[in-house]
Design an enzyme around this catalytic site. Structure first.
Site, short mmCIF file in Angstrom:
data_model
loop_
_atom_site.label_atom_id
_atom_site.label_comp_id
_atom_site.label_asym_id
_atom_site.label_seq_id
_atom_site.Cartn_x
_atom_site.Cartn_y
_atom_site.Cartn_z
N GLU A 191 -37.38 47.71 -110.33
CA GLU A 191 -37.33 47.53 -111.78
C GLU A 191 -35.92 47.75 -112.32
O GLU A 191 -35.46 47.00 -113.19
CB GLU A 191 -38.30 48.51 -112.46
CG GLU A 191 -39.76 48.33 -112.07
CD GLU A 191 -40.19 49.22 -110.92
OE1 GLU A 191 -41.31 49.75 -110.98
OE2 GLU A 191 -39.39 49.40 -109.97
N TRP A 199 -42.94 33.64 -70.86
CA TRP A 199 -43.23 33.58 -72.29
C TRP A 199 -44.38 32.62 -72.55
O TRP A 199 -44.38 31.49 -72.07
CB TRP A 199 -42.01 33.10 -73.06
CG TRP A 199 -40.84 34.03 -73.00
CD1 TRP A 199 -39.66 33.85 -72.35
CD2 TRP A 199 -40.74 35.29 -73.66
NE1 TRP A 199 -38.83 34.92 -72.54
CE2 TRP A 199 -39.47 35.83 -73.34
CE3 TRP A 199 -41.60 36.05 -74.47
CZ2 TRP A 199 -39.04 37.07 -73.81
CZ3 TRP A 199 -41.17 37.28 -74.92
CH2 TRP A 199 -39.91 37.77 -74.60
N GLY A 208 -51.10 45.32 -73.59
CA GLY A 208 -52.09 45.92 -72.74
C GLY A 208 -53.48 45.55 -73.17
O GLY A 208 -53.93 45.93 -74.25
#
Length: 372
Positions: free
Chosen positions: A66, A184, A304
């Protein structure tokens, strides 16, 4: 994670309120990684249908949204409407109250998305109303809650951190192919987005299986460095963390915590000599409680199938974020949720989709898992 729908039944004023609040939320997001444990906040000052000031909370301890927006608006703030993504604060902390800045600037109306749950900062709306301002709450409240979900959770609960489970997976839900080789799944855009998610966490955790398979560093790269580097955590019941792993070898530079059910003296001494902290806990809930006490408000679980499934089964996941690659891994692939108990299609929990975004050829989806 883009796109804000406008209800066709909205009045012109409601539509404007949503549009300007959407801009405030966009600005708020710029504080990602720089303001925690404070919330991300954005503000927009509008005078006669024109945005005359914008601001966001850019750094911890710095001016609030603000104040920055009012500084840009200058004298044009008088009689204007201020849109703020969180209820303006009403206390003196590292900066003066934003309520007083809005009142002094002569703002006539304040619209905020969600109330501030922090008891020290709350009461801003009442203070503004007492000073004669028109105050309204609610536009894009759901989006504002998602933006600051860990902050809002931490204000309500102290028994554990807010937990985000992140998974990269194939179309058929595999996280590793049948060979269990490294590689990947997702493209560079998705991997950059993962680092942005890391930058907003207080700690990043994986299970020992991920460490043994991938030897990850669990650091923030490819995006602006966060104000405080996330702690790295390994859930390792039998203290099998290799002393030669990247995590152990860099423990003196970036904090590393090993959560285990117990260690032998030789292994524990060797790990501590490398700078590894050790937390002995017989349960996931106990470990999370200890992490919250240690100042971890937002825990990102990155790897995991066993760890992720255990947390899901125990009801300890709040947000699930998936990065789905356009590939099918087929027979023998490791399923992300193979360790979860079986569910019937008719009664399985259905998670609420909070956001979706295409990242290159991959699809990122954010789900609300818990009811918080």
């Amino acid at each position: 994670m883009k796109g804000i729908a406008t209800d066709p039944s909205d009045s012109p004023r409601d539509s404007d309120d949503r549009r300007y609040m959407a801009r405030a939320l966009e600005l708020a997001a710029r504080g990602a990684g720089q303001v925690a444990p404070n919330p991300k906040v954005g503000a927009v000052i509008v005078q006669h249908g024109e945005i005359v000031g914008e601001g966001w909370h850019a750094c911890y301890g710095g001016p609030h949204a603000e104040v920055n927006a009012l500084a840009q608006a200058s004298h044009r703030a008088r009689g204007a409407t201020a849109y703020v993504s969180l209820e303006p604060c009403n206390h003196t902390g590292q900066t003066p109250p934003c309520t007083e800045a809005l009142i002094a600037a002569g703002v006539a109306r304040v619209v905020y998305a969600v109330a501030d749950p922090n008891p020290q900062a709350a009461g801003g709306a009442d203070r503004l109303r007492a000073a004669g301002l028109i105050v309204e709450c609610g536009p894009l409240a759901d989006e504002a809650r998602v933006l600051n979900a860990p902050f809002l959770f931490a204000a309500r609960r102290t028994d554990r951190p807010f937990v985000t489970l992140k998974l990269a997976m194939s179309i058929d839900g595999g996280i590793v192919d049948a060979s269990r080789g490294r590689g990947w799944l997702t493209g560079p855009e998705a991997r950059t987005a993962v680092h942005a998610v890391r930058a907003e966490a207080d700690a990043i955790a994986v299970g020992i299986g991920t460490v043994l398979a991938d030897d990850p560093a669990l650091t923030v790269r490819e995006v602006a460095p966060p104000r405080v580097a996330p702690r790295r955590i390994v859930f390792d019941r039998y203290a099998r963390l290799p002393l030669s792993s990247q995590l152990a070898q860099t423990a003196r530079d970036i904090p590393l915590l090993l959560v285990t059910a117990g260690t032998n003296g030789t292994q524990e001494a060797a790990l501590r000599a490398l700078g590894v902290e050790i937390l002995v806990s017989p349960s996931l809930a106990g470990a999370l409680a200890a992490l919250r006490t240690a100042g971890v408000h937002h825990l990102l679980i990155e790897g995991g199938a066993v760890l992720g499934s255990a947390l899901m089964a125990a009801g300890l996941v709040d947000h699930l974020i998936t990065f789905q690659a356009p590939v099918i891994l087929g027979q023998g692939a490791l399923s992300a949720f193979a360790a979860l108990p079986a569910q019937q299609a008719s009664t399985a929990p259905r998670f609420r989709v909070l956001a979706r975004e295409a990242l290159g050829s991959d699809l990122m989806t954010l789900y609300a898992v818990s009811g918080d």
